[in-house]
Design a protein around this motif. Sequence first.
Motif, PDB file in Angstrom:
ATOM      1  N   PHE A  56      50.683  40.357 -29.065  1.00 57.07           N
ATOM      2  CA  PHE A  56      51.637  40.386 -29.669  1.00 57.07           C
ATOM      3  C   PHE A  56      51.976  39.833 -31.152  1.00 57.07           C
ATOM      4  N   ALA A  57      51.699  38.294 -31.021  1.00 57.53           N
ATOM      5  CA  ALA A  57      52.024  37.377 -31.743  1.00 57.53           C
ATOM      6  C   ALA A  57      51.088  37.280 -32.593  1.00 57.53           C
ATOM      7  N   GLU A  58      50.031  37.404 -32.012  1.00 55.75           N
ATOM      8  CA  GLU A  58      48.816  37.368 -32.958  1.00 55.75           C
ATOM      9  C   GLU A  58      48.886  38.054 -34.277  1.00 55.75           C
ATOM     10  N   ARG A  59      49.875  39.483 -34.519  1.00 51.14           N
ATOM     11  CA  ARG A  59      50.061  40.265 -34.914  1.00 51.14           C
ATOM     12  C   ARG A  59      50.373  40.293 -36.398  1.00 51.14           C
ATOM     13  N   VAL A  60      51.687  39.345 -35.910  1.00 47.90           N
ATOM     14  CA  VAL A  60      52.641  39.050 -36.952  1.00 47.90           C
ATOM     15  C   VAL A  60      52.388  37.983 -37.943  1.00 47.90           C
ATOM     16  N   ILE A  61      52.358  38.399 -39.480  1.00 48.23           N
ATOM     17  CA  ILE A  61      52.102  37.057 -39.835  1.00 48.23           C
ATOM     18  C   ILE A  61      53.394  36.726 -40.728  1.00 48.23           C
ATOM     19  N   ARG A  62      53.659  35.603 -40.551  1.00 43.79           N
ATOM     20  CA  ARG A  62      54.942  34.688 -40.709  1.00 43.79           C
ATOM     21  C   ARG A  62      54.944  34.346 -42.308  1.00 43.79           C
ATOM     22  N   GLY A  63      55.592  34.406 -43.438  1.00 41.50           N
ATOM     23  CA  GLY A  63      55.191  34.119 -44.635  1.00 41.50           C
ATOM     24  C   GLY A  63      56.241  32.846 -44.918  1.00 41.50           C
TER      25      GLY A  63
END
Length: 87
Positions: free
Chosen positions: A42-49
């Motif tokens: 799940f954490a890998e799918r979240v792209i933080r900007g």
Amino acid sequence: MAVVTYIFSGLFALLAVYFVYFEGFLREDVINNPYNSRQELFAERVIRGKILAADGEVLDWIMWRLLFPQFLTLLGEWYLVLELCIR
């Protein structure tokens, strides 16, 4: 023959009861367990900007300066160097 049918029916009923118990009470514990590898997926799918203001300025550094001004006074001259490196 009837005994075997009752045993399998009883085991099936116990399995159904366990599934209901698991979904009702144990689900959150399993999902939030640190050994659960799904959390990493799940954490890998979240792209933080970057957090941007309306004018395009990055707000995360501004918020850091507002929330922790005591560190800026401790940094002294390094504050200017740090601010230039981040931008």
